[in-house]
Design a protein around this motif. Structure first.
Motif, PDB file in Angstrom:
ATOM      1  N   LEU A 169       7.073  57.184  25.280  1.00 16.76           N
ATOM      2  CA  LEU A 169       7.654  55.890  25.627  1.00 16.76           C
ATOM      3  C   LEU A 169       7.277  54.837  24.595  1.00 16.76           C
ATOM      4  CD1 LEU A 169       7.042  55.720  29.484  1.00 16.76           C
ATOM      5  CD2 LEU A 169       9.219  56.036  28.298  1.00 16.76           C
ATOM      6  N   PRO A 170       8.203  53.915  24.318  1.00 17.26           N
ATOM      7  CA  PRO A 170       7.852  52.820  23.409  1.00 17.26           C
ATOM      8  C   PRO A 170       6.760  51.945  24.025  1.00 17.26           C
ATOM      9  CG  PRO A 170      10.114  52.590  24.252  1.00 17.26           C
ATOM     10  CD  PRO A 170       9.560  53.846  24.806  1.00 17.26           C
ATOM     11  N   THR A 171       5.851  51.491  23.200  1.00 16.79           N
ATOM     12  CA  THR A 171       4.732  50.685  23.684  1.00 16.79           C
ATOM     13  C   THR A 171       5.061  49.201  23.637  1.00 16.79           C
ATOM     14  OG1 THR A 171       3.736  50.652  21.488  1.00 16.79           O
ATOM     15  CG2 THR A 171       3.020  52.397  22.988  1.00 16.79           C
ATOM     16  N   ASN A 172       4.227  48.433  24.295  1.00 18.00           N
ATOM     17  CA  ASN A 172       4.326  46.970  24.318  1.00 18.00           C
ATOM     18  C   ASN A 172       5.688  46.480  24.800  1.00 18.00           C
ATOM     19  OD1 ASN A 172       1.670  46.665  23.355  1.00 18.00           O
ATOM     20  ND2 ASN A 172       2.366  46.995  21.266  1.00 18.00           N
ATOM     21  N   THR A 173       6.204  47.132  25.820  1.00 16.25           N
ATOM     22  CA  THR A 173       7.447  46.674  26.447  1.00 16.25           C
ATOM     23  C   THR A 173       7.091  45.978  27.752  1.00 16.25           C
ATOM     24  OG1 THR A 173       7.772  48.704  27.717  1.00 16.25           O
ATOM     25  CG2 THR A 173       8.680  48.654  25.465  1.00 16.25           C
ATOM     26  N   SER A 174       8.087  45.498  28.440  1.00  9.84           N
ATOM     27  CA  SER A 174       7.828  44.831  29.717  1.00  9.84           C
ATOM     28  C   SER A 174       7.587  45.839  30.842  1.00  9.84           C
ATOM     29  CB  SER A 174       8.994  43.913  30.078  1.00  9.84           C
ATOM     30  OG  SER A 174      10.174  44.681  30.231  1.00  9.84           O
ATOM     31  N   GLY A 175       7.759  47.116  30.571  1.00 11.12           N
ATOM     32  CA  GLY A 175       7.585  48.143  31.590  1.00 11.12           C
ATOM     33  C   GLY A 175       6.124  48.433  31.906  1.00 11.12           C
ATOM     34  N   LYS A 176       5.925  49.283  32.906  1.00 11.86           N
ATOM     35  CA  LYS A 176       4.586  49.671  33.338  1.00 11.86           C
ATOM     36  C   LYS A 176       4.202  51.075  32.885  1.00 11.86           C
ATOM     37  CE  LYS A 176       3.177  46.157  35.669  1.00 11.86           C
ATOM     38  NZ  LYS A 176       2.043  45.418  35.157  1.00 11.86           N
ATOM     39  N   LEU A 177       5.173  51.978  32.805  1.00 12.51           N
ATOM     40  CA  LEU A 177       4.842  53.378  32.545  1.00 12.51           C
ATOM     41  C   LEU A 177       4.237  53.610  31.164  1.00 12.51           C
ATOM     42  CD1 LEU A 177       7.798  55.231  34.293  1.00 12.51           C
ATOM     43  CD2 LEU A 177       5.441  54.938  35.086  1.00 12.51           C
ATOM     44  N   TRP A 178       4.579  52.795  30.190  1.00  9.50           N
ATOM     45  CA  TRP A 178       4.004  52.992  28.857  1.00  9.50           C
ATOM     46  C   TRP A 178       2.494  52.739  28.853  1.00  9.50           C
ATOM     47  CZ3 TRP A 178       1.293  49.504  25.951  1.00  9.50           C
ATOM     48  CH2 TRP A 178       1.378  48.159  26.325  1.00  9.50           C
ATOM     49  N   THR A 179       1.985  52.040  29.885  1.00 10.71           N
ATOM     50  CA  THR A 179       0.552  51.752  29.939  1.00 10.71           C
ATOM     51  C   THR A 179      -0.262  52.926  30.484  1.00 10.71           C
ATOM     52  OG1 THR A 179       0.639  50.792  32.172  1.00 10.71           O
ATOM     53  CG2 THR A 179       1.014  49.293  30.316  1.00 10.71           C
ATOM     54  N   VAL A 180       0.415  53.948  30.996  1.00 11.32           N
ATOM     55  CA  VAL A 180      -0.295  55.113  31.524  1.00 11.32           C
ATOM     56  C   VAL A 180      -0.940  55.862  30.365  1.00 11.32           C
ATOM     57  CG1 VAL A 180      -0.053  57.315  32.728  1.00 11.32           C
ATOM     58  CG2 VAL A 180       1.199  55.304  33.537  1.00 11.32           C
TER      59      VAL A 180
END
Length: 113
Positions: A43-54
């Motif tokens: 997943l692309p990082t530093n987006t507004s999403g939550k899953l990339w932080t996993v």
């Protein structure tokens, strides 16, 4: 590398931490851990999403509001799947996210390797 999922009905409790709280685990799964870790790692990082932080190597905890936000990312993650195993991993993740989002006070823990 793999990510197990754990749904807790309250703040996660781990017995080895000598807490007086009772166990909070509702259910857990590691069946699709490898496939889930592969998808999340891409997943692309530093987006507004939550899953990339996993973090696939450490534990990541989402509360019910964060799980609700992450649930909106599931269709995009499903589009990224390249095989049935990955698609099943996303469907299971979506179920856990939905259950967390609709259970007041719950937490979803991504247990990384």
């Amino acid at each position: 590398m793999g990510i197990d999922l754990q749904l807790h009905d309250s703040r996660p409790y781990w017995p080895r931490r000598r807490s007086k709280r009772k166990p909070s685990l509702i259910r857990q799964s590691g069946e699709y851990g490898e496939a889930l870790a592969q998808l999340i790692a891409k997943l692309p990082t530093n987006t507004s999403g939550k899953l990339w932080t996993v973090d696939p190597y450490n534990d990541t905890v989402l509360n019910e509001q964060e799980a609700e936000a992450a649930l909106r990312e599931a269709p995009d993650l499903l589009d990224r799947c390249t095989d049935d195993l990955q698609a099943n991993a996303v469907r299971e993740l979506a179920t856990y996210l939905q259950d967390c989002a609709t259970t007041p006070g719950s937490y979803l823990v991504f247990v990384g390797d």
